[in-house]
Design a protein around this motif. Structure first.
Motif, PDB file in Angstrom:
ATOM      1  N   GLY A  47      -1.466 -33.336 -13.846  1.00 50.06           N
ATOM      2  CA  GLY A  47      -1.180 -32.275 -14.801  1.00 50.06           C
ATOM      3  C   GLY A  47      -1.534 -30.888 -14.308  1.00 50.06           C
ATOM      4  N   ARG A  48      -1.995 -30.768 -13.081  1.00 51.43           N
ATOM      5  CA  ARG A  48      -2.370 -29.480 -12.496  1.00 51.43           C
ATOM      6  C   ARG A  48      -1.279 -29.031 -11.534  1.00 51.43           C
ATOM      7  NH1 ARG A  48      -4.927 -26.821 -15.255  1.00 51.43           N
ATOM      8  NH2 ARG A  48      -5.600 -25.546 -13.506  1.00 51.43           N
ATOM      9  N   PRO A  49      -1.198 -27.726 -11.244  1.00 54.35           N
ATOM     10  CA  PRO A  49      -0.165 -27.221 -10.328  1.00 54.35           C
ATOM     11  C   PRO A  49      -0.538 -27.460  -8.861  1.00 54.35           C
ATOM     12  CG  PRO A  49      -1.503 -25.416 -11.125  1.00 54.35           C
ATOM     13  CD  PRO A  49      -1.975 -26.647 -11.855  1.00 54.35           C
TER      14      PRO A  49
ATOM     15  N   PRO B  42     -13.164 -28.004  -0.504  1.00 52.44           N
ATOM     16  CA  PRO B  42     -11.728 -27.714  -0.433  1.00 52.44           C
ATOM     17  C   PRO B  42     -11.028 -27.896  -1.787  1.00 52.44           C
ATOM     18  CG  PRO B  42     -12.357 -29.220   1.335  1.00 52.44           C
ATOM     19  CD  PRO B  42     -13.553 -29.033   0.462  1.00 52.44           C
ATOM     20  N   LEU B  43     -11.486 -28.858  -2.568  1.00 47.37           N
ATOM     21  CA  LEU B  43     -10.884 -29.092  -3.878  1.00 47.37           C
ATOM     22  C   LEU B  43     -11.211 -27.943  -4.827  1.00 47.37           C
ATOM     23  CD1 LEU B  43      -9.192 -30.888  -5.695  1.00 47.37           C
ATOM     24  CD2 LEU B  43     -11.260 -32.207  -6.216  1.00 47.37           C
ATOM     25  N   LYS B  44     -12.415 -27.403  -4.723  1.00 44.43           N
ATOM     26  CA  LYS B  44     -12.803 -26.273  -5.567  1.00 44.43           C
ATOM     27  C   LYS B  44     -11.900 -25.076  -5.278  1.00 44.43           C
ATOM     28  CE  LYS B  44     -17.223 -25.366  -5.938  1.00 44.43           C
ATOM     29  NZ  LYS B  44     -18.577 -24.805  -5.658  1.00 44.43           N
ATOM     30  N   ARG B  45     -11.589 -24.840  -3.992  1.00 40.04           N
ATOM     31  CA  ARG B  45     -10.691 -23.744  -3.624  1.00 40.04           C
ATOM     32  C   ARG B  45      -9.262 -24.001  -4.112  1.00 40.04           C
ATOM     33  NH1 ARG B  45     -13.250 -24.329   1.284  1.00 40.04           N
ATOM     34  NH2 ARG B  45     -11.369 -25.215   2.201  1.00 40.04           N
ATOM     35  N   LEU B  46      -8.861 -25.263  -4.110  1.00 42.53           N
ATOM     36  CA  LEU B  46      -7.497 -25.624  -4.486  1.00 42.53           C
ATOM     37  C   LEU B  46      -7.281 -25.496  -5.994  1.00 42.53           C
ATOM     38  CD1 LEU B  46      -4.728 -26.775  -3.651  1.00 42.53           C
ATOM     39  CD2 LEU B  46      -5.716 -29.061  -3.910  1.00 42.53           C
ATOM     40  N   ASP B  47      -8.178 -26.067  -6.807  1.00 38.91           N
ATOM     41  CA  ASP B  47      -7.996 -26.056  -8.254  1.00 38.91           C
ATOM     42  C   ASP B  47      -9.338 -26.381  -8.913  1.00 38.91           C
ATOM     43  OD1 ASP B  47      -5.526 -26.417 -10.447  1.00 38.91           O
ATOM     44  OD2 ASP B  47      -7.350 -27.521 -10.962  1.00 38.91           O
TER      45      ASP B  47
END
Length: 158
Positions: free
Chosen positions: A73-75, A112-117
């Motif tokens: 559900g995220r971009p 890396p996930l924090k930077r992504l979304d």
């Protein structure tokens, strides 16, 4: 290295080049018996020690599968996930260890996930860090807000 044509157990390296962003070596080989040439790709092995003690090869696909659940559900695109998995693998290889445990893989995914979304990050972190109550989420949000404020402050002062 066994010749794929005549199955001779010996071959000699004719040429070596780096491949796959420097994470592998492509070797051109020649069989002394049939004199045919063939290529091999050599990579260093990276293994993951699971909680059960079972050791298996690192898999970018498994990283992508685990993170994709947090990204529902995220971009976030498949390409984004592939790049994240590549970064995780590179970071794990940079440790210089041939074997890492699942906890290390999980920790390596977080930045890396924090930077992504950030929403996907919170979802993943809540499972990885075993959030047990609302306070755990509130603490994580406070930390995210502080980091964002620090980034704005650095950007403003530069």
């Amino acid at each position: 290295m066994r010749c794929p044509f005549c199955h001779e157990t010996d071959s000699r390296v004719v040429d070596s080049r780096t491949a796959e962003d420097g994470n592998a070596i492509r070797r051109r080989r020649q069989c002394p018996h049939c004199e045919r040439r063939f290529s091999t790709i050599e990579t260093t092995s990276l293994s993951v020690i699971k909680r059960s003690g079972v050791v298996e090869p690192f898999s970018r696909q498994k990283v992508m599968n685990g993170v994709s659940k947090a990204c529902q559900g995220r971009p976030v695109t498949e390409d984004d996930l592939a790049l994240l998995a590549q970064e995780v693998e590179e970071n794990l290889r940079d440790t210089g260890k041939a074997q890492v445990d699942t906890q290390t893989v999980g920790r390596t995914i977080l930045q890396p996930l924090k930077r992504l979304d950030v929403v996907a990050y919170l979802r993943f972190a809540s499972v990885y860090n075993a959030f047990e109550n609302l306070q755990d989420f509130e603490d994580a949000l406070v930390e995210l807000r502080q980091q964002k404020a620090e980034e704005k402050s650095k950007h403003f002062h530069n």
